[in-house]
Enzyme design. Structure first.
Site, PDB file in Angstrom:
ATOM      1  N   LYS A  22     -42.894 -20.559 -45.104  1.00  0.00           N
ATOM      2  CA  LYS A  22     -43.100 -21.703 -44.189  1.00  0.00           C
ATOM      3  C   LYS A  22     -44.502 -22.274 -44.327  1.00  0.00           C
ATOM      4  O   LYS A  22     -44.684 -23.482 -44.477  1.00  0.00           O
ATOM      5  CB  LYS A  22     -42.859 -21.243 -42.755  1.00  0.00           C
ATOM      6  CG  LYS A  22     -43.405 -22.192 -41.714  1.00  0.00           C
ATOM      7  CD  LYS A  22     -43.570 -21.493 -40.375  1.00  0.00           C
ATOM      8  CE  LYS A  22     -44.372 -22.325 -39.411  1.00  0.00           C
ATOM      9  NZ  LYS A  22     -45.715 -21.832 -39.153  1.00  0.00           N
ATOM     10  N   ASN A  23     -45.505 -21.413 -44.271  1.00  0.00           N
ATOM     11  CA  ASN A  23     -46.864 -21.939 -44.216  1.00  0.00           C
ATOM     12  C   ASN A  23     -47.347 -22.480 -45.573  1.00  0.00           C
ATOM     13  O   ASN A  23     -48.345 -23.205 -45.624  1.00  0.00           O
ATOM     14  CB  ASN A  23     -47.832 -20.903 -43.632  1.00  0.00           C
ATOM     15  CG  ASN A  23     -47.623 -20.756 -42.125  1.00  0.00           C
ATOM     16  OD1 ASN A  23     -47.010 -21.618 -41.493  1.00  0.00           O
ATOM     17  ND2 ASN A  23     -48.110 -19.664 -41.548  1.00  0.00           N
ATOM     18  N   ARG A  93     -48.356 -28.124 -35.687  1.00  0.00           N
ATOM     19  CA  ARG A  93     -49.717 -27.845 -36.097  1.00  0.00           C
ATOM     20  C   ARG A  93     -50.036 -28.359 -37.504  1.00  0.00           C
ATOM     21  O   ARG A  93     -51.073 -28.959 -37.766  1.00  0.00           O
ATOM     22  CB  ARG A  93     -49.897 -26.323 -36.054  1.00  0.00           C
ATOM     23  CG  ARG A  93     -51.303 -25.873 -36.192  1.00  0.00           C
ATOM     24  CD  ARG A  93     -52.050 -26.139 -34.941  1.00  0.00           C
ATOM     25  NE  ARG A  93     -53.472 -26.069 -35.154  1.00  0.00           N
ATOM     26  CZ  ARG A  93     -54.342 -26.689 -34.384  1.00  0.00           C
ATOM     27  NH1 ARG A  93     -53.946 -27.408 -33.368  1.00  0.00           N
ATOM     28  NH2 ARG A  93     -55.614 -26.573 -34.635  1.00  0.00           N
ATOM     29  N   CYS A 117     -47.618 -24.099 -31.837  1.00  0.00           N
ATOM     30  CA  CYS A 117     -47.511 -22.931 -30.964  1.00  0.00           C
ATOM     31  C   CYS A 117     -48.715 -22.831 -30.042  1.00  0.00           C
ATOM     32  O   CYS A 117     -49.846 -23.102 -30.452  1.00  0.00           O
ATOM     33  CB  CYS A 117     -47.441 -21.659 -31.810  1.00  0.00           C
ATOM     34  SG  CYS A 117     -45.857 -21.438 -32.595  1.00  0.00           S
ATOM     35  N   ARG A 122     -57.217 -24.202 -30.460  1.00  0.00           N
ATOM     36  CA  ARG A 122     -57.031 -24.292 -31.907  1.00  0.00           C
ATOM     37  C   ARG A 122     -57.872 -25.442 -32.455  1.00  0.00           C
ATOM     38  O   ARG A 122     -57.357 -26.493 -32.832  1.00  0.00           O
ATOM     39  CB  ARG A 122     -55.540 -24.461 -32.239  1.00  0.00           C
ATOM     40  CG  ARG A 122     -54.719 -23.271 -31.793  1.00  0.00           C
ATOM     41  CD  ARG A 122     -53.290 -23.332 -32.241  1.00  0.00           C
ATOM     42  NE  ARG A 122     -53.129 -23.011 -33.651  1.00  0.00           N
ATOM     43  CZ  ARG A 122     -51.943 -22.834 -34.247  1.00  0.00           C
ATOM     44  NH1 ARG A 122     -50.837 -22.949 -33.548  1.00  0.00           N
ATOM     45  NH2 ARG A 122     -51.871 -22.547 -35.524  1.00  0.00           N
ATOM     46  N   PRO A 123     -59.196 -25.244 -32.494  1.00  0.00           N
ATOM     47  CA  PRO A 123     -60.078 -26.329 -32.951  1.00  0.00           C
ATOM     48  C   PRO A 123     -59.884 -26.641 -34.432  1.00  0.00           C
ATOM     49  O   PRO A 123     -59.395 -25.805 -35.197  1.00  0.00           O
ATOM     50  CB  PRO A 123     -61.487 -25.767 -32.699  1.00  0.00           C
ATOM     51  CG  PRO A 123     -61.331 -24.304 -32.578  1.00  0.00           C
ATOM     52  CD  PRO A 123     -59.918 -24.010 -32.166  1.00  0.00           C
ATOM     53  N   ILE A 124     -60.275 -27.857 -34.829  1.00  0.00           N
ATOM     54  CA  ILE A 124     -60.225 -28.215 -36.259  1.00  0.00           C
ATOM     55  C   ILE A 124     -61.599 -28.717 -36.732  1.00  0.00           C
ATOM     56  O   ILE A 124     -61.703 -29.522 -37.650  1.00  0.00           O
ATOM     57  CB  ILE A 124     -59.115 -29.249 -36.560  1.00  0.00           C
ATOM     58  CG1 ILE A 124     -59.271 -30.504 -35.696  1.00  0.00           C
ATOM     59  CG2 ILE A 124     -57.737 -28.667 -36.386  1.00  0.00           C
ATOM     60  CD1 ILE A 124     -58.465 -31.673 -36.237  1.00  0.00           C
ATOM     61  N   ASP A 125     -62.637 -28.196 -36.083  1.00  0.00           N
ATOM     62  CA  ASP A 125     -63.991 -28.633 -36.437  1.00  0.00           C
ATOM     63  C   ASP A 125     -64.336 -28.359 -37.903  1.00  0.00           C
ATOM     64  O   ASP A 125     -65.055 -29.130 -38.542  1.00  0.00           O
ATOM     65  CB  ASP A 125     -65.026 -27.962 -35.512  1.00  0.00           C
ATOM     66  CG  ASP A 125     -64.892 -26.452 -35.518  1.00  0.00           C
ATOM     67  OD1 ASP A 125     -63.819 -25.953 -35.123  1.00  0.00           O
ATOM     68  OD2 ASP A 125     -65.843 -25.763 -35.933  1.00  0.00           O
ATOM     69  N   GLN A 126     -63.811 -27.271 -38.465  1.00  0.00           N
ATOM     70  CA  GLN A 126     -64.148 -26.941 -39.859  1.00  0.00           C
ATOM     71  C   GLN A 126     -63.465 -27.886 -40.849  1.00  0.00           C
ATOM     72  O   GLN A 126     -64.004 -28.180 -41.911  1.00  0.00           O
ATOM     73  CB  GLN A 126     -63.768 -25.482 -40.182  1.00  0.00           C
ATOM     74  CG  GLN A 126     -64.501 -24.457 -39.332  1.00  0.00           C
ATOM     75  CD  GLN A 126     -66.011 -24.567 -39.470  1.00  0.00           C
ATOM     76  OE1 GLN A 126     -66.566 -24.504 -40.563  1.00  0.00           O
ATOM     77  NE2 GLN A 126     -66.691 -24.750 -38.341  1.00  0.00           N
ATOM     78  N   ASP A 307     -49.737 -13.032 -37.597  1.00  0.00           N
ATOM     79  CA  ASP A 307     -48.365 -13.530 -37.474  1.00  0.00           C
ATOM     80  C   ASP A 307     -47.332 -12.398 -37.465  1.00  0.00           C
ATOM     81  O   ASP A 307     -46.127 -12.653 -37.330  1.00  0.00           O
ATOM     82  CB  ASP A 307     -48.053 -14.533 -38.596  1.00  0.00           C
ATOM     83  CG  ASP A 307     -48.889 -15.797 -38.464  1.00  0.00           C
ATOM     84  OD1 ASP A 307     -49.443 -16.031 -37.367  1.00  0.00           O
ATOM     85  OD2 ASP A 307     -49.008 -16.541 -39.451  1.00  0.00           O
ATOM     86  N   ILE A 329     -57.745 -13.105 -34.135  1.00  0.00           N
ATOM     87  CA  ILE A 329     -57.637 -14.487 -34.614  1.00  0.00           C
ATOM     88  C   ILE A 329     -57.377 -15.465 -33.454  1.00  0.00           C
ATOM     89  O   ILE A 329     -58.079 -16.455 -33.304  1.00  0.00           O
ATOM     90  CB  ILE A 329     -56.491 -14.639 -35.657  1.00  0.00           C
ATOM     91  CG1 ILE A 329     -56.583 -13.563 -36.741  1.00  0.00           C
ATOM     92  CG2 ILE A 329     -56.481 -16.057 -36.243  1.00  0.00           C
ATOM     93  CD1 ILE A 329     -57.706 -13.687 -37.719  1.00  0.00           C
ATOM     94  N   ARG A 399     -38.361 -23.252 -35.825  1.00  0.00           N
ATOM     95  CA  ARG A 399     -39.418 -23.929 -36.564  1.00  0.00           C
ATOM     96  C   ARG A 399     -39.762 -23.178 -37.841  1.00  0.00           C
ATOM     97  O   ARG A 399     -40.182 -23.790 -38.833  1.00  0.00           O
ATOM     98  CB  ARG A 399     -40.697 -24.017 -35.707  1.00  0.00           C
ATOM     99  CG  ARG A 399     -40.649 -25.067 -34.626  1.00  0.00           C
ATOM    100  CD  ARG A 399     -42.006 -25.198 -33.979  1.00  0.00           C
ATOM    101  NE  ARG A 399     -43.026 -24.985 -34.978  1.00  0.00           N
ATOM    102  CZ  ARG A 399     -44.081 -24.188 -34.845  1.00  0.00           C
ATOM    103  NH1 ARG A 399     -44.290 -23.553 -33.726  1.00  0.00           N
ATOM    104  NH2 ARG A 399     -44.941 -24.037 -35.819  1.00  0.00           N
TER     105      ARG A 399
END
Ligand code: EPU
Length: 420
Positions: A22-23, A93, A117, A122-126, A307, A329, A399
């Site tokens: 999936k990922n 996501r 989820c 769940r930041p996306i600063d990076q 996971d 995590i 999903r």
């Protein structure tokens, strides 16, 4: 509303075949946007996240043909928009990969703030730091992310924490950039390597995926005209391995890469269950006695994967002794423990730590999946439990797991999907 009704206390026995990851799929599909051509992707998992992604690509002007249940051909020659449909992209996501891909190909991207989820912040600063380092301007406002760049120029990016999403997203944005990009402190998960392999098959020049540093020499164009097969899903394989142990069963997991399963194999052996790595692609897991207590700390690959933490939690809820899980995590990945407690488990979770006082067995109850992996864990718990368990909120599970109840049924579980 749909639910899974499980009549439990069944040891799982037999063979199960693992689907594509999936990922990896949810990164490779948007990566096709970088190609000005046609490509074919095989071993695509038939899950709802993939279907939403195909819909979004079509909204952007891609032509998608399903050649069979697991193979698609994607034609991205006529992409006519870089504004992805906000409502659809906000639902999950992995829509954040549209930013790197659209920015990389067109210098413009607009995506709804990614949902997915509920695992805490769940930041996306990076991701943003990487795009900006490559020369983009990024605006986050009114529930959407907009990124623009005249030119993307290769540079060095150091990620402050090991992030799967940021590693892939910056890699996507850098593939067509001018010059060389070096991304340091990257994630090493099997799906990172898979996305890099896919892009290289289509003409990119990415080196070092699977190590701490990825080097990308920008190329002018990706040519497509190739077929790529997605790597088997490490987490789905791990889910069935842990289900074999939890139910005291005997399961052979087929079409997996056992090298990717080493952290799980190590913990299964520590608990006192048995593993036979048959040939690198197939693995047998069986358990004849009550598993022993163990401690787990989730870590980026090659550590124990977050996971698989909830699925492992089911085993530890019934292990002999007191076990501790430290979730390093995600800040909120113990919601499933309240559901297991409804089934008779004795788990106390505080912040990122949970203490499991092993009980002899679980009893069936109505339970609610708070996220994808929590859902998988509750199914396993239902198969172990005495009596009937009803699992609700199946959209989370659908999903990311293909035909989950059919796969469990083939292993002997008494499980039915029922529409209420
Ligand atoms: N983080 C930041 N800033 C960022 C990015 C991440 O602070 O810009 C933090 C996160 O808050 C987290 C840690 O870094 O504490 C790791 O996050 P990562 O970016 O690696 O997670 P992700 O890319 O959003 C992917 C998977 C998750 C999986 C994690 C960790 C996809 C679509 N999702 O998420 O999968 O848990 O990596 O391995 O690939 C799942 O499949 O059930 C799932 C949740």
């Amino acid at each position: 509303m749909e639910k899974l009704v499980i009549n439990g206390k069944t040891p799982l026995k037999g063979d199960v075949t693992i689907s594509g990851a999936k990922n990896a799929a949810v990164a490779i599909l948007p990566a096709t946007l970088l190609i000005d051509g046609i490509c074919t992707i095989d071993n695509v998992p038939n899950i709802s996240d993939v279907k939403i992604y195909c819909d979004i690509l079509q909204d952007l002007g891609a032509k998608i043909t399903w050649n069979n249940e697991h193979e698609i051909t994607v034609d991205t020659r006529n992409i006519n928009s870089y504004n992805s449909p906000l409502e659809k992209t906000s639902k999950f996501r992995a829509s954040y990969y549209l930013i790197g891909s659209l920015l990389g190909r067109f210098g413009h991207a607009q995506v709804g703030m990614p949902g997915g989820c509920n695992l805490g912040a769940r930041p996306i600063d990076q991701h943003i730091k990487g795009f900006e380092a490559l020369g983009a301007k990024v605006d986050v406002s009114q529930g959407k992310i907009t990124a623009t760049a005249e030119d993307l120029i290769g540079t060095s990016v150091y990620l402050d924490m090991v992030s799967v999403g940021a590693t892939i997203n910056v890699m996507l944005a850098a593939v067509l950039a001018e010059g060389t990009t070096i991304i340091d402190n990257v994630a090493k998960e099997p799906h990172i390597v898979d996305v890099a392999n896919f892009l290289n098959t289509m003409g990119a020049d990415i080196r070092g995926a699977g190590t701490d540093v990825i080097k990308i020499n920008g190329v002018k164009k990706l040519h497509g005209n190739a077929t790529y097969s997605i790597v088997p899903d490490q987490i789905e394989a791990g889910t069935f391995m842990l289900a074999a142990v939890a139910t005291k069963g005997d399961v052979t997991i087929r079409n997996c890469i056992t090298k990717h399963l080493e952290p799980i194999i190590a913990k299964i052996i520590e608990m006192g269950a048995e593993v036979d790595d048959i040939d690198g692609d197939n693995i047998r897991v069986w358990c004849t006695k009550r598993p022993k207590k163990i401690n787990i700390k989730t870590l980026p690959y090659p550590g124990f994967p977050t996971d698989l933490q909830p699925q492992m939690g089911v085993i530890l809820s019934m292990a002999d002794g007191t076990s501790i899980i430290n979730e390093s995590i995600w800040e909120s990945r113990f919601q499933y423990t309240e559901e297991l407690n409804k089934m008779g488990a004795k788990i106390s979770a505080h912040g990122k730590t949970a203490v499991f006082d092993g009980v002899e067995g679980l009893v069936g109850a109505p339970v609610y999946a708070s996220d994808l992996r929590a859902g998988a864990a509750l199914i396993i718990a239902g198969i172990c439990a005495e009596g009937t368990t009803e699992v609700y909120n199946l959209s989370h599970i659908d999903r990311g797991y293909e035909n989950i109840e059919e796969k469990f049924k083939k292993l002997g579980a008494n499980i039915e999907r029922v529409v209420e």
